[in-house]
Design a protein around this motif. Structure first.
Motif, short mmCIF file in Angstrom:
data_model
loop_
_atom_site.label_atom_id
_atom_site.label_comp_id
_atom_site.label_asym_id
_atom_site.label_seq_id
_atom_site.Cartn_x
_atom_site.Cartn_y
_atom_site.Cartn_z
N GLU A 13 14.00 -13.70 27.14
CA GLU A 13 13.39 -13.06 28.31
C GLU A 13 11.88 -13.00 28.10
O GLU A 13 11.42 -12.45 27.10
CB GLU A 13 13.95 -11.64 28.51
N GLY A 14 11.14 -13.58 29.02
CA GLY A 14 9.68 -13.61 28.90
C GLY A 14 9.06 -14.29 30.11
O GLY A 14 9.75 -14.55 31.11
N ASN A 15 7.77 -14.57 30.04
CA ASN A 15 7.10 -15.26 31.14
C ASN A 15 7.72 -16.63 31.38
O ASN A 15 7.86 -17.08 32.50
CB ASN A 15 5.60 -15.40 30.83
N ASN A 16 8.09 -17.28 30.28
CA ASN A 16 8.88 -18.51 30.33
C ASN A 16 9.92 -18.41 29.23
O ASN A 16 9.66 -17.82 28.18
CB ASN A 16 8.00 -19.75 30.10
N ALA A 47 17.84 -22.20 16.00
CA ALA A 47 17.23 -21.77 17.26
C ALA A 47 18.05 -22.25 18.45
O ALA A 47 18.30 -21.50 19.40
CB ALA A 47 15.80 -22.30 17.36
N GLU A 48 18.50 -23.50 18.41
CA GLU A 48 19.30 -24.05 19.50
C GLU A 48 20.63 -23.34 19.63
O GLU A 48 21.11 -23.08 20.73
CB GLU A 48 19.52 -25.55 19.29
N ALA A 49 21.24 -23.00 18.48
CA ALA A 49 22.52 -22.29 18.50
C ALA A 49 22.35 -20.90 19.10
O ALA A 49 23.17 -20.44 19.89
CB ALA A 49 23.08 -22.19 17.07
N ALA A 50 21.26 -20.22 18.74
CA ALA A 50 21.01 -18.88 19.26
C ALA A 50 20.71 -18.93 20.75
O ALA A 50 21.19 -18.09 21.52
CB ALA A 50 19.84 -18.24 18.51
N TYR A 51 19.93 -19.93 21.19
CA TYR A 51 19.54 -20.01 22.59
C TYR A 51 20.70 -20.45 23.48
O TYR A 51 20.67 -20.25 24.69
CB TYR A 51 18.36 -20.98 22.76
N SER A 52 21.74 -21.04 22.87
CA SER A 52 22.91 -21.47 23.65
C SER A 52 23.73 -20.28 24.12
O SER A 52 24.61 -20.41 24.96
CB SER A 52 23.80 -22.41 22.82
N MET A 53 23.47 -19.11 23.55
CA MET A 53 24.17 -17.90 23.97
C MET A 53 23.16 -16.91 24.56
O MET A 53 21.95 -17.09 24.41
CB MET A 53 24.93 -17.27 22.79
N SER A 54 23.67 -15.91 25.24
CA SER A 54 22.77 -14.91 25.80
C SER A 54 22.23 -14.03 24.68
O SER A 54 22.79 -14.00 23.57
CB SER A 54 23.52 -14.04 26.81
#
Length: 204
Positions: A13-16, A47-54
């Motif tokens: 969650e952020g500006n982008n 990082a990709e694994a973490a970003y794949s989930m909420s």
């Protein structure tokens, strides 16, 4: 002393939102953003694994247990719930990523959780074949997966007037397995790595 070790930054969650390669990039996305959610990782895979989930899902998994091989979201997940063994049983199938319910049946009288898992898997197989889908199916029940592979429901439950409907469904499922071919892959959901299966009824 400043570390030169490369890091990757996930911004939920952020500006982008996304994965960023430098702290300066990450700062731009979180600056003046109230409630920004972000974290650094040592490798791109993490990082990709973490970003794949909420962010919520990530926070409910111990960081050390983050799997660099997340679940295949081109899939459906099935699960069952039983209040008692036997007891009132119901099962459902959901889209693994969105958790949108694809089918839900029950409650049925005097059935078991394993029966529900078995019926859920066969229901999912029939649905995906009808849709000509290439999705896989996740289940967290080793027992149900083995029953489907053997095309048998090895329940110890004794038929009676209260669970007559359940045994009709079991026989229908067995008949389907014996008269249909399918290419759908059934995969065990890794609860310890990924948390509760998306189809979970949340009654634990």
């Amino acid at each position: 002393m400043k570390s030169n070790k490369k890091k990757y930054y996930v911004v939920w969650e952020g500006n982008n939102m996304g994965i960023f390669n430098t702290w300066d990039e990450c700062k731009l996305q979180t600056k003046n953003y109230k409630g920004a959610k972000y974290k650094s990782f040592a490798t791109l895979k993490e990082a990709e694994a973490a970003y794949s989930m909420s962010y919520y899902e990530f926070k409910n998994i111990e960081p050390k247990k983050i799997d660099v091989n997340p679940p295949n979201y081109n899939s459906i997940s099935v699960d069952a719930a039983s209040s008692g063994n036997p007891g009132k049983m119901e099962y459902q199938g959901v889209d693994t990523k969105s958790k949108n319910i694809l089918f839900k049946r029950g409650p049925y009288k005097e059935a078991t959780n394993n029966i529900g898992e078995f019926l859920g898997l066969v229901h999912g197989l029939a649905l995906l074949k009808k849709l000509k889908s290439n999705q896989i199916i996740y289940s967290d029940s080793v027992t149900a997966i083995s029953w489907v592979k053997k095309k048998k429901c090895k329940t110890k439950l004794v038929p009676n007037k209260n669970n007559k409907e359940v045994f009709v469904l079991i026989q229908r499922a067995i008949n389907w397995l014996n008269t249909n071919s399918y290419n759908t892959k059934i995969v065990k959901w890794e609860t310890k790595k990924w948390g509760e299966i998306p189809a979970d009824f949340g009654r634990k």
